[in-house]
Design an enzyme around this catalytic site. Structure first.
Site, PDB file in Angstrom:
ATOM      1  N   MET D 224     -79.728  62.893  34.936  1.00 26.67           N
ATOM      2  CA  MET D 224     -80.962  62.790  35.709  1.00 26.67           C
ATOM      3  C   MET D 224     -82.125  62.536  34.758  1.00 26.67           C
ATOM      4  O   MET D 224     -82.186  63.089  33.662  1.00 26.67           O
ATOM      5  CB  MET D 224     -81.173  64.094  36.485  1.00 26.67           C
ATOM      6  CG  MET D 224     -82.395  64.100  37.388  1.00 26.67           C
ATOM      7  SD  MET D 224     -82.624  62.625  38.429  1.00 26.67           S
ATOM      8  CE  MET D 224     -81.493  62.938  39.774  1.00 26.67           C
ATOM      9  N   MET D 252     -79.998  68.289  35.189  1.00 27.33           N
ATOM     10  CA  MET D 252     -80.003  67.621  33.899  1.00 27.33           C
ATOM     11  C   MET D 252     -78.848  68.134  33.044  1.00 27.33           C
ATOM     12  O   MET D 252     -78.490  69.307  33.110  1.00 27.33           O
ATOM     13  CB  MET D 252     -81.329  67.870  33.193  1.00 27.33           C
ATOM     14  CG  MET D 252     -82.493  67.170  33.861  1.00 27.33           C
ATOM     15  SD  MET D 252     -84.062  67.532  33.023  1.00 27.33           S
ATOM     16  CE  MET D 252     -83.911  66.505  31.568  1.00 27.33           C
ATOM     17  N   ASP D 277     -83.107  61.723  26.324  1.00 23.88           N
ATOM     18  CA  ASP D 277     -82.981  62.596  25.153  1.00 23.88           C
ATOM     19  C   ASP D 277     -83.131  64.061  25.534  1.00 23.88           C
ATOM     20  O   ASP D 277     -82.440  64.927  24.981  1.00 23.88           O
ATOM     21  CB  ASP D 277     -83.945  62.207  24.019  1.00 23.88           C
ATOM     22  CG  ASP D 277     -85.338  61.810  24.484  1.00 23.88           C
ATOM     23  OD1 ASP D 277     -85.642  61.972  25.688  1.00 23.88           O
ATOM     24  OD2 ASP D 277     -86.132  61.335  23.655  1.00 23.88           O
ATOM     25  N   ASP D 304     -87.171  58.592  24.502  1.00 26.20           N
ATOM     26  CA  ASP D 304     -88.628  58.393  24.578  1.00 26.20           C
ATOM     27  C   ASP D 304     -89.379  59.619  24.080  1.00 26.20           C
ATOM     28  O   ASP D 304     -90.586  59.729  24.298  1.00 26.20           O
ATOM     29  CB  ASP D 304     -89.067  58.053  26.013  1.00 26.20           C
ATOM     30  CG  ASP D 304     -89.049  59.275  26.916  1.00 26.20           C
ATOM     31  OD1 ASP D 304     -88.189  60.161  26.697  1.00 26.20           O
ATOM     32  OD2 ASP D 304     -89.894  59.357  27.825  1.00 26.20           O
ATOM     33  N   GLY D 306     -89.556  62.601  25.168  1.00 25.37           N
ATOM     34  CA  GLY D 306     -90.282  63.321  26.203  1.00 25.37           C
ATOM     35  C   GLY D 306     -89.448  63.547  27.444  1.00 25.37           C
ATOM     36  O   GLY D 306     -88.371  62.973  27.600  1.00 25.37           O
TER      37      GLY D 306
END
EC number: 2.2.1.6
Lengths: 389, 389, 389, 389
Positions: D224, D252, D277, D304, D306
């Site tokens: 996700m 996640m 990530d 990214d 974040g």
């Protein structure tokens, strides 16, 4: 994006209300019990290691000369001046010097202790008079029904109790023997621990080396695993609340997050955290947090490529192992992939210099220390360090 | 069938550990706050009505002359000697003499009080200094953050506080006026309540008549319903723990089972229980228990053939009623079908004699009292009894 | 107060979606199993007594001549034309004619049955081939693992199955003997039940008398208690869903509220409810509801002044009784205090006329029937009615 | 250590019972609805992508020429032969070609769909006739109340429905336009996606490159995060159950553990997993498991630094960001510290060759792909790929 205004009133931080000491007549009653006892012993729990309580405890120990043992959670509550009467910590297995004092006792005085820290059925024979000193009445269970309770501010109560004690205890021969033997083992570890030269390393060699870096300026957080028992028993501490360690219901993986939290509370104080390799991987993504915050944390990993404590219990219950072996991992490279400093101890001789180098790092560092757990079965029996050292 | 042996060790009943009083310096601090206050007030909670605490409270009231109000649960905590400074009970609606004292106050001293008894948002303006006296630290919430807390044995703390007070309060004109008016209303009810002649009966007429039978030798248990508010406000009691009444989370149907329990604890003491007709039917099968045990209980039913308090809330929220009307029931016949003695009040004049006759029954008795709830809306406003009496 | 407008969209009542029958090949497989079986038996569960399913079942029974038993919940699923092959209901104790058929069987076909209705460990020997016909796949457990499942609309599946059966079963001598004996017991009860003249009344006398008033136009709701077993076994019904009765997880006190609900669904149909005196008092305040609604309900109370079924289990588990005796109550006066019509059976001869008179009441009525439970222990063994009648 | 005997009976694995198709008359009714509809559309859910159901669906699409859309969970249900009538997947934001078809429709036929997959309030205007085809009756809610339900075996029902359709739909001009435009966008992405040359990479460039490696022999598991939406919309699949992806309640960190599970089920089939990530670090210790098992898994990380999707929602709700930035991490070194093969894409040109090299690894591999999420806000609007490509 804009930082919005802070809304909602934040409750004011008021100082915690102070309780009074326990009633005088109850304190006097305990002073009399002490005067009459042949083999009294203090059992310290978590609340005994609060700063004010610990200071009052030091005075009481000095005044009374009563021997003392503690749960893991009270680590650091006994200071160096009273160290000769400290029988070390008890917990998990009923086979320590402190356990022998508790068996011998005719009076057990629990200070700031909760049954969750060390199950009363393990240590309470029922033969001794039992005193409970805490801020709360005892949480009674079948094996913990105190005869007298001193409920109130612990420091205040201990101070009043110390004033009511008029002579120092003369140790019985049996108690003296227990404490003397404990002291002998400490000296053994101190003198000869560094000479255990096997590689992977003996747990006592690692504990001995950790003692050198965990000085009073350092906070130590301890994860759960086999290493936990070696540290709980053999690593000493003279500063109250220096060591964060649990027993009753501890979760694997807490040491590194605890270390970050402890560092945030006091960024001037270095934090050492320690875990096994299994526990480390359960929360090791928090290295990213430590690096981002530049937290001054040294994390030690005792590496055995397995869930050793789980394996011990599987063998005991099922006579076979399942799902407890893993690795190997390159923890040095792992740490460096986050931008932390990584170390790996690669020989017995390298242990102490590597720990010193890692302590010198300003910011997050990780040291992988191979450990040989062959002597773990001794932990369950009446281990005397002379068997090893 | 054979009585088997009792197995399993029963834990010994040890006497509850005594706490010490709060620390002297904190008590002195509160004594100084009292000395400086223009309009101090005590707010009593459930723990203030424990026997020892209530006795200490009487001395403190005598020494300080500070006005006092209480939650429903503290019923009976204030004795007759201090009755002139008692502003009555507060709860549910913020419109009582006690509420006016709390609004006026520059110092509120809560004794044995928990926020669940009367929501702090209802009475705490935030303008007064707040003191909390209890065995536990305050359960803080947004509207209950005491400035000083005296944590420890309540009686011990109140006694020490009383010793530190060196002169009696001179009431401010506003406080005097509030207490005077409250006293005036009591006298109104006492003198003229018996003359409310409507039938079905006015709630104040019933409260007035109940006052005559609920003397100090009697325990009273109170169910939930509209009658609960009339009783909580206007029926006074001078014996601590004489009245079992709740507020925070009370369930309908508790009064009769409570009464049986209270009678079992002390079978020498008569118990009066009171409920509405709706609450009565929720647990009235327990009359069988009362009859079988020959329990000395008188149960009063305020009969209006409806769920009046539910109806009030339905009208307020939905502007219509649903499922709140029922009956009529013949409660005299109902009671007698169980073998209890049954009474029905059939005219205004019959109220007092019927209650006296029912009190004379030795064993379970039930009295049905028709009530006219037309004046209930006044309960939500600034009701002054001169509007009615 | 004003009736507000109804707000919020109410979801439209759509007719329940129809499922298709089970696949043809699976149905054919079951037809073959039937053709090969020596001692097939149907076990009916709750879903078999839905109107459409029951109609399809009648055709299948007619076509196949296979013997049939049912759980309590399927009461009424077998019609009068197939009554000679119905071995009665099974549940709780494994000692009924239906249980003997299940033990004898080489093929058990469960129709609309759930394991919660009668625990499979009680009746499934594991020796028979097991077929599950339902709208849902079987809820498998250790003792309920069907060999074939026909999942789909039950009526559709039964109809297709009936079409695939080409000859009627010739009963084995053992099966014939079981059914013959069952039929003999029914006749015994019918002929001689009315002659049981003891007072308090024998359970079979009451069941016999109830059979006369519970004709097809009446719905019967049954509470939980000892009387439940006598009714579940010996009161027959030929109309699907005529009897509301549970087994798996039934609560005491449901019969009267069920009766009110059943009457609201179809106010033209008289409802009889039946409970013990203990169960009655747990929800008897609902008489007020019945009176207010003028519900056409007759409630029968089997009165023994005790919790008989609880007493049986206490004796079995603890060899002593506690808290199971109560009363006596005057249930006639009790009913009348609500405004219902009350009756009490006061002699053996008065039973039938009193029931008839109570049935003639238009509106709520209650009849108290004293019962003598001395023969209850026979229920747990291989009770043959010739032992009693 | 000894392998103990296996104790406890294991329940036999019986094949799942087969249901029949829905009833013929209900199927005919739906066939008639199709014959009358101007703008019918199929909405496929999770159950439509079971192998047998998917095969039956292909025949129905071929026979009827009705346009089709699907939830994320039905990925792969539509085969290449019917691709021109597939409007792509819908979910989360109501702005896709499939959503436009649903708005236009006068008949929506949901196949194997559950409301949890894509909230009905998002797509159901209430203007179309609604048909529900599934093994279970519809879980009705305010916005999902089907007019007709075909309950039964899905493949059997679809096959019967296909037989009842006698002519192919002629697309309305509006429907044709929607499908044509969707096809145009697919071609745009196919032709020009590879030319997006910014670095960090555009999401469409990565999707385009993934399409080349995720051929029919590969299973794909999707975590996700923001990347999830780009993949769910623009990566196509023609094999039922090729893609493991959730929507309703996805957590996640699931992609890598899912990949290990999928590989264990069929070790011959390569598995590609993909995460952000942030999600990767939540379960990336499972790389140890993958390495130990030598699992043939390629994990792609869209990097990214974040929590991009959390950031989007923080900005929307609070107009500021908190706790969403982290890293950078060296994921190549990270993977290699476990003994997996690590790759990092370091320029736009390197993307495709790096993915090909990583696919060639036999065993666990990890590729870090820097992504530029600047175009994410377009996802919430009526994004047309011509705006980008």
């Amino acid at each position: 994006m804009v930082d919005g205004p802070v809304t909602g009133k934040v409750l004011p931080a008021s100082s915690a209300p102070q309780m009074g000491a326990a009633p005088d007549e109850a304190i006097n009653q305990v002073a009399k019990l002490i005067a009459q006892a042949k083999n009294p012993v203090f059992l310290l729990g978590l609340m005994a290691s609060q700063t004010e309580n610990s200071a009052a405890l030091h005075r009481l120990l000095e005044t009374s000369h009563i021997p003392v043992t503690s749960t893991y959670q009270a680590a650091g509550a006994v200071n160096q001046d009273n160290f000769s009467r400290f029988a070390g910590r008890v917990g998990l297995f009923n086979n320590q010097a402190g356990d022998r004092l508790l068996q011998l006792a005719d009076l057990v005085i629990c200070i700031g202790y909760s049954p969750v820290e060390y199950e009363p059925a393990m240590w309470n024979s029922g033969n001794a008079t039992l005193v409970h000193i805490d801020v709360l009445p005892a949480y009674e269970e079948r094996n913990y029904t105190p005869d007298v309770e001193l409920v109130g501010d612990i420091a205040g109560t201990l101070n009043k109790l110390a004033q009511n004690i008029d002579h120092r205890l003369v140790l019985s021969p049996q108690a003296a023997e227990i404490l003397h033997d404990r002291q002998h083992q400490r000296e053994l570890l101190d003198r000869r621990g560094a000479q255990l030269n096997q590689f992977a390393l003996h747990p006592l060699r690692i504990v001995r080396a950790m003692q050198d870096i965990v000085n009073s300026d350092v906070t130590l957080t301890v994860d759960m695993g086999s290493f936990h028992i070696w540290i709980a028993r053999y690593l000493y501490s003279f500063r109250a609340r220096q060591v964060m360690i649990s027993n009753g219901q501890q979760t694997m993986g807490v040491a590194l997050p605890w270390a970050i939290g402890a560092w945030l509370v006091n960024p001037q104080r270095k934090v050492v955290s320690v875990s096994g390799d299994g526990g480390f991987l359960q929360s090791s993504m928090e290295l990213e947090t430590a690096v981002r915050l530049k937290a001054n944390i040294l994390h030690l990993i005792w590496v055995d490529n397995g869930y050793n404590m789980v394996a011990i219990q599987e063998e005991k219950k099922y006579q076979r192992l399942s799902g407890v072996e893993f690795g190997p991992m390159d923890f040095k490279a792992y740490a460096e992939s986050f931008g932390a400093k990584g170390f790996a101890v690669e020989s017995a001789d390298a242990l102490e210099p590597t720990l010193r180098a890692a302590m010198d790092v300003d910011g997050p560092a990780v040291v992988a220390i191979p450990v040989d757990y062959r002597d773990n079965p001794l932990l369950m029996g009446q281990l005397h360090l002379s068997q090893i050292l």
